[in-house]
Scaffold this motif. Sequence first.
Motif, PDB file in Angstrom:
ATOM      1  N   SER A   1      79.312-117.669  22.661  1.00 17.57           N
ATOM      2  CA  SER A   1      78.620-116.523  22.087  1.00 17.57           C
ATOM      3  C   SER A   1      78.970-115.268  22.857  1.00 17.57           C
ATOM      4  O   SER A   1      79.433-115.317  23.996  1.00 17.57           O
ATOM      5  N   ARG A   2      78.720-114.152  22.207  1.00 20.44           N
ATOM      6  CA  ARG A   2      78.914-112.856  22.864  1.00 20.44           C
ATOM      7  C   ARG A   2      77.986-112.732  24.080  1.00 20.44           C
ATOM      8  O   ARG A   2      78.371-112.213  25.126  1.00 20.44           O
ATOM      9  N   GLU A   3      76.764-113.242  23.944  1.00 21.44           N
ATOM     10  CA  GLU A   3      75.802-113.174  25.050  1.00 21.44           C
ATOM     11  C   GLU A   3      76.289-113.975  26.252  1.00 21.44           C
ATOM     12  O   GLU A   3      76.164-113.524  27.395  1.00 21.44           O
ATOM     13  N   ALA A   4      76.839-115.153  26.008  1.00 17.79           N
ATOM     14  CA  ALA A   4      77.337-115.984  27.109  1.00 17.79           C
ATOM     15  C   ALA A   4      78.510-115.301  27.813  1.00 17.79           C
ATOM     16  O   ALA A   4      78.598-115.307  29.053  1.00 17.79           O
ATOM     17  N   PHE A   5      79.402-114.701  27.032  1.00 12.23           N
ATOM     18  CA  PHE A   5      80.519-113.968  27.639  1.00 12.23           C
ATOM     19  C   PHE A   5      80.005-112.801  28.460  1.00 12.23           C
ATOM     20  O   PHE A   5      80.427-112.592  29.606  1.00 12.23           O
ATOM     21  N   ASP A   6      79.091-112.013  27.902  1.00  4.65           N
ATOM     22  CA  ASP A   6      78.582-110.848  28.618  1.00  4.65           C
ATOM     23  C   ASP A   6      77.841-111.243  29.894  1.00  4.65           C
ATOM     24  O   ASP A   6      77.903-110.520  30.896  1.00  4.65           O
ATOM     25  N   THR A   7      77.173-112.377  29.895  1.00  3.75           N
ATOM     26  CA  THR A   7      76.512-112.856  31.112  1.00  3.75           C
ATOM     27  C   THR A   7      77.550-113.165  32.185  1.00  3.75           C
ATOM     28  O   THR A   7      77.401-112.756  33.351  1.00  3.75           O
ATOM     29  N   ALA A   8      78.605-113.867  31.812  1.00  4.66           N
ATOM     30  CA  ALA A   8      79.674-114.183  32.768  1.00  4.66           C
ATOM     31  C   ALA A   8      80.397-112.911  33.215  1.00  4.66           C
ATOM     32  O   ALA A   8      80.761-112.766  34.391  1.00  4.66           O
ATOM     33  N   LEU A   9      80.605-111.990  32.297  1.00  3.72           N
ATOM     34  CA  LEU A   9      81.241-110.721  32.627  1.00  3.72           C
ATOM     35  C   LEU A   9      80.407-109.950  33.642  1.00  3.72           C
ATOM     36  O   LEU A   9      80.935-109.428  34.641  1.00  3.72           O
ATOM     37  N   ALA A  10      79.115-109.887  33.436  1.00  2.00           N
ATOM     38  CA  ALA A  10      78.222-109.193  34.366  1.00  2.00           C
ATOM     39  C   ALA A  10      78.260-109.849  35.747  1.00  2.00           C
ATOM     40  O   ALA A  10      78.265-109.150  36.768  1.00  2.00           O
ATOM     41  N   GLN A  11      78.302-111.168  35.796  1.00  2.00           N
ATOM     42  CA  GLN A  11      78.391-111.856  37.087  1.00  2.00           C
ATOM     43  C   GLN A  11      79.684-111.488  37.812  1.00  2.00           C
ATOM     44  O   GLN A  11      79.674-111.256  39.024  1.00  2.00           O
ATOM     45  N   ALA A  12      80.785-111.425  37.069  1.00  2.00           N
ATOM     46  CA  ALA A  12      82.066-111.043  37.678  1.00  2.00           C
ATOM     47  C   ALA A  12      82.015-109.599  38.179  1.00  2.00           C
ATOM     48  O   ALA A  12      82.466-109.298  39.291  1.00  2.00           O
ATOM     49  N   ILE A  13      81.462-108.706  37.388  1.00  2.00           N
ATOM     50  CA  ILE A  13      81.349-107.296  37.789  1.00  2.00           C
ATOM     51  C   ILE A  13      80.476-107.165  39.029  1.00  2.00           C
ATOM     52  O   ILE A  13      80.830-106.460  39.988  1.00  2.00           O
ATOM     53  N   ASP A  14      79.340-107.835  39.032  1.00  2.00           N
ATOM     54  CA  ASP A  14      78.372-107.684  40.115  1.00  2.00           C
ATOM     55  C   ASP A  14      78.908-108.151  41.469  1.00  2.00           C
ATOM     56  O   ASP A  14      78.437-107.696  42.513  1.00  2.00           O
ATOM     57  N   ARG A  15      79.908-109.015  41.461  1.00  2.00           N
ATOM     58  CA  ARG A  15      80.517-109.421  42.741  1.00  2.00           C
ATOM     59  C   ARG A  15      81.119-108.222  43.480  1.00  2.00           C
ATOM     60  O   ARG A  15      81.239-108.242  44.699  1.00  2.00           O
ATOM     61  N   TYR A  16      81.478-107.196  42.748  1.00  2.00           N
ATOM     62  CA  TYR A  16      82.086-106.006  43.358  1.00  2.00           C
ATOM     63  C   TYR A  16      81.082-104.891  43.616  1.00  2.00           C
ATOM     64  O   TYR A  16      81.434-103.875  44.201  1.00  2.00           O
ATOM     65  N   GLN A  17      79.870-105.042  43.161  1.00  2.00           N
ATOM     66  CA  GLN A  17      78.794-104.070  43.337  1.00  2.00           C
ATOM     67  C   GLN A  17      79.226-102.639  42.997  1.00  2.00           C
ATOM     68  O   GLN A  17      79.082-101.718  43.806  1.00  2.00           O
ATOM     69  N   PRO A  18      79.745-102.425  41.798  1.00  2.00           N
ATOM     70  CA  PRO A  18      80.249-101.086  41.475  1.00  2.00           C
ATOM     71  C   PRO A  18      79.134-100.083  41.199  1.00  2.00           C
ATOM     72  O   PRO A  18      78.076-100.436  40.682  1.00  2.00           O
ATOM     73  N   SER A  19      79.405 -98.843  41.547  1.00  2.00           N
ATOM     74  CA  SER A  19      78.496 -97.751  41.202  1.00  2.00           C
ATOM     75  C   SER A  19      78.687 -97.324  39.761  1.00  2.00           C
ATOM     76  O   SER A  19      77.794 -96.743  39.156  1.00  2.00           O
ATOM     77  N   LEU A  20      79.890 -97.607  39.222  1.00  2.00           N
ATOM     78  CA  LEU A  20      80.248 -97.174  37.883  1.00  2.00           C
ATOM     79  C   LEU A  20      81.101 -98.259  37.237  1.00  2.00           C
ATOM     80  O   LEU A  20      81.971 -98.841  37.887  1.00  2.00           O
TER      81      LEU A  20
END
Length: 190
Positions: A64-83
């Motif tokens: 699902s789109r939700e499952a992908f976005d959850t995994a995407l957010a986890q990958a992004i959050d590893r870098y702790q971006p401001s933007l």
Amino acid sequence: MILISGSGSNMAAIVRTAQQEDWARRHGARVAAVLSNKADAAGLAFARAEGIATEALSHKAFDSREAFDTALAQAIDRYQPSLVVLAGFMRILTPGFVARYAGRLINIHPSLLPAFTGLNTHQRAIDAGCKVAGVTVHQVTDELDVGPILDQAAVPVLPGDTAETLAARVQAQEHVIYPRAVRAFITALA
């Protein structure tokens, strides 16, 4: 953090501007990583060559789109971006994902928003008889292509233009205004 799906020309413009203007020293900012939903995205090779961390996360691997976005957010959050910068990331994001990064998620769209949201913007501008077209950098909201406008650039629609010739002129402006909008955003954070 920059998200791409293809060649990453806007990502490359941002990276080059950050290097030329020494954003790390001047603003304490750097491109932490480039992530794509396509492992073969050409922009990933550019980012790796520039010493930037890269990741690929295929949306096709999720139910699902939700499952992908959850995994995407986890990958992004590893870098702790401001933007989080969407630079040709060809996925419609879920409201939950957008809410997670509210106020720090930006996108570029190849039209003068609010005109021509969605796809096929250049042909639609030509078909409508527009005398000008352009590009918009905007904050992402849960409604497609309607977030607050951060920057815009206009280009003329010339007699005989095709979607391709107009797109080429618009893309040249994209490479100017997207780095400018990112710089303005990170400067405001400082």
